[in-house]
Write a protein that holds these residues in place. Structure first.
Motif, PDB file in Angstrom:
ATOM      1  N   ASN A  70      50.085  38.609  30.243  1.00 34.38           N
ATOM      2  CA  ASN A  70      49.830  39.801  31.055  1.00 34.38           C
ATOM      3  C   ASN A  70      48.773  39.476  32.104  1.00 34.38           C
ATOM      4  O   ASN A  70      47.799  38.771  31.817  1.00 34.38           O
ATOM      5  N   GLY A  71      48.968  39.990  33.320  1.00 28.58           N
ATOM      6  CA  GLY A  71      48.029  39.715  34.398  1.00 28.58           C
ATOM      7  C   GLY A  71      46.655  40.299  34.118  1.00 28.58           C
ATOM      8  O   GLY A  71      46.535  41.444  33.655  1.00 28.58           O
ATOM      9  N   ASN A  72      45.604  39.551  34.400  1.00 24.09           N
ATOM     10  CA  ASN A  72      44.231  40.027  34.208  1.00 24.09           C
ATOM     11  C   ASN A  72      43.446  40.016  35.509  1.00 24.09           C
ATOM     12  O   ASN A  72      42.217  40.049  35.496  1.00 24.09           O
ATOM     13  N   PRO A 115      41.942  46.818  38.208  1.00 24.78           N
ATOM     14  CA  PRO A 115      42.868  45.811  37.673  1.00 24.78           C
ATOM     15  C   PRO A 115      44.038  45.544  38.604  1.00 24.78           C
ATOM     16  O   PRO A 115      44.530  46.442  39.291  1.00 24.78           O
ATOM     17  N   ASP A 116      44.463  44.286  38.624  1.00 25.49           N
ATOM     18  CA  ASP A 116      45.602  43.870  39.432  1.00 25.49           C
ATOM     19  C   ASP A 116      46.560  43.092  38.527  1.00 25.49           C
ATOM     20  O   ASP A 116      46.352  41.918  38.244  1.00 25.49           O
ATOM     21  N   SER A 117      47.607  43.751  38.077  1.00 22.37           N
ATOM     22  CA  SER A 117      48.545  43.143  37.136  1.00 22.37           C
ATOM     23  C   SER A 117      49.440  42.096  37.781  1.00 22.37           C
ATOM     24  O   SER A 117      50.196  41.419  37.092  1.00 22.37           O
ATOM     25  N   ASN A 118      49.342  41.950  39.104  1.00 27.06           N
ATOM     26  CA  ASN A 118      50.182  40.979  39.813  1.00 27.06           C
ATOM     27  C   ASN A 118      49.552  39.596  39.897  1.00 27.06           C
ATOM     28  O   ASN A 118      50.174  38.662  40.410  1.00 27.06           O
ATOM     29  N   THR A 119      48.321  39.461  39.419  1.00 27.51           N
ATOM     30  CA  THR A 119      47.634  38.170  39.503  1.00 27.51           C
ATOM     31  C   THR A 119      47.002  37.800  38.169  1.00 27.51           C
ATOM     32  O   THR A 119      46.698  38.662  37.336  1.00 27.51           O
ATOM     33  N   ASP A 120      46.812  36.504  37.968  1.00 29.26           N
ATOM     34  CA  ASP A 120      46.072  35.964  36.825  1.00 29.26           C
ATOM     35  C   ASP A 120      44.763  35.393  37.340  1.00 29.26           C
ATOM     36  O   ASP A 120      44.752  34.653  38.335  1.00 29.26           O
ATOM     37  N   ARG A 167      51.435  35.986  40.122  1.00 26.93           N
ATOM     38  CA  ARG A 167      52.336  35.828  38.984  1.00 26.93           C
ATOM     39  C   ARG A 167      53.804  35.709  39.397  1.00 26.93           C
ATOM     40  O   ARG A 167      54.657  35.421  38.564  1.00 26.93           O
TER      41      ARG A 167
END
Length: 444
Positions: A70-72, A115-120, A167
């Motif tokens: 999951n993106g963090n 939070p940005d779920s599109n990036t790690d 991601r």
């Protein structure tokens, strides 16, 4: 590779695989198990393949970044201008990532991140806290540090930088100065270089800075050195400051970005990292191929032209131990010999490796050092024969590799730059920084 804390997070780092691979397979995880997405690898220059005490957990000479379950990632959101008491209250919220810019004793600007779920996001620094994905220690040129390098003299920031990877394809990796601490805060004090940006946000630089150099034409024998730049907290690109820790920032470079490319170098003021993309690593030699090269040159049975004893490079596992058959070289001419005691200059008698010696074949005087195979495969440009050696350390690799690194200036101190051996970090000397090896025997 999930690193939210806990023992299994460390296990994932030690294995260099995503933590999701340690779990029982599920229908939704089959794709991850079969083909984990690899963003790239960081290699710390100067360790020649592994730390002196061995790679352990987050203390490593190289680290691969994999897509998380999951993106963090985080991105800037709300800006607050507040007094110091309010700032302290805001910074105590461990659930909210934030960057605090102290303008004066009575005023701070706090940028909250959402939070940005599109990036790690991955963090690099000297700190041993669990939120640091890659613990990087200082490495003096030509030396291998002992322990974890947490001495008070370190110039590497505890939270040096962060890497954010998209991601989705093409999985772009970007670098930002500074990282978040255990309270999810990034703090720039009153003395730090900082300013307002045209879009109303704040930006700043860390004390010793995060420098990046993208080579022209990538990591290949056709490339040339790029220009060293400084990366800000928000990922903007700036010309270097007059000195490493000056409070006045350099001019912004609008046409360059913080996107990492194959061969990009990142300097953290005490350690320099090489970024290799999966595509670049596919073209790089493997340790198995380096071992084949070592065996091939040993199979040719090179001889000492004076002692007539057969020379042999030690195994890659013994690349720091001088053996009886070890080849030695005169750096002034490149003639390869076995170890001997003759030829010492009167002023250098009593010294050993690196002392001034007179070559028995050509009478040229210069340093006389043992030869070692370069063991960090990711530093090689090709799988060419080990025909050249860096001066003065004696690390051996291909012609294209020595020529490439001999032209790359690496930061040192507050404003100096020196080309260095990528395998041990020793500054290069001599007219070219390397020498072509001249063997006695069929390998010529």
């Amino acid at each position: 590779m999930v690193l939210d804390g806990g023992s299994d997070a460390v296990t994932a780092l030690e294995l260099d695989v995503p933590r999701s691979l340690d779990r029982s397979p599920t229908p939704n995880s089959q794709e991850i198990i079969k083909d984990p997405v690899k963003y790239g690898e960081f290699i710390v220059l100067g360790y020649n393949g592994s730390l002196a005490s061995g790679d352990r957990g987050r203390w490593r000479s190289r680290l691969a970044l994999y897509k998380r379950p999951n993106g963090n990632g985080v991105r800037p959101d709300v800006v607050h201008i507040t007094s110091t008491p309010l700032a302290s209250k805001a910074l105590s919220n461990a659930e909210q990532h934030s960057v605090s810019y102290t303008l004066s004793r009575s005023q701070s600007v706090i940028v909250e991140y959402t939070p940005d779920s599109n990036t790690d996001m991955f963090q690099i620094g000297r700190s041993t806290e669990t939120l640091i994905d890659f613990v990087v220690t200082d490495a003096a040129p030509g030396n291998y540090p002992t322990g974890e390098g947490r001495g008070p003299q370190s110039t590497i920031s505890r939270f040096a930088c962060r890497i954010c990877c998209e991601r989705s394809p093409p999985y772009t990796a970007r670098i930002y100065a500074a990282g978040f601490n255990s309270s999810k805060n990034l703090f720039l004090g009153e003395r730090a270089a900082k300013w307002r940006t045209p879009d109303g946000l704040m930006d700043g630089l860390t004390t010793n800075g995060v420098l990046v150099m993208h080579p022209v034409h990538g990591f290949s024998d056709h490339s040339s050195p790029g220009t060293w730049r400084e990366i800000s907290v928000c990922g903007n690109v700036y010309a270097l400051r007059e000195t490493r820790s000056a409070q006045q920032r350099g001019r912004q470079v609008e046409n360059e970005s913080n996107v990492l490319q194959d061969g990009s170098l990142i300097d953290l003021c005490g350690a320099t990292l090489l970024w290799r993309t999966p595509e670049g690593l596919d073209k790089a030699p493997t340790l198995k191929q380096l071992e084949v090269l070592r065996q091939e040159i040993n199979a040719a049975r090179p001889q000492c032209p004076v002692g007539f004893n057969t020379l042999a490079f030690p195994s890659l596992e013994q690349c720091h131990v001088v053996e009886q058959q070890q080849p030695w070289v005169y750096l002034s001419c490149g003639h390869v010999h076995g170890y001997h005691r003759w030829g010492s200059r009167p002023e250098a008698r009593g010294s050993t490796a690196g002392s001034e010696r007179e070559c028995p074949l050509c009478r040229r005087v210069g340093p006389y050092v043992p030869l070692w195979m370069g063991c960090e495969a990711a530093s090689y440009l090709d799988v060419g024969p080990p025909s050249h050696a860096f001066c003065p350390c004696g690390h051996v690799c291909s012609a294209k590799t020595v020529k490439y690194w001999a032209h790359i200036p690496l930061p040192h101190g507050t404003h100096d730059f020196h080309a260095a051996c990528p395998f041990c970090g020793t500054w290069l000397t001599g007219e070219k920084g390397y020498i072509k090896l001249i063997y006695q025997g069929p390998v010529d």
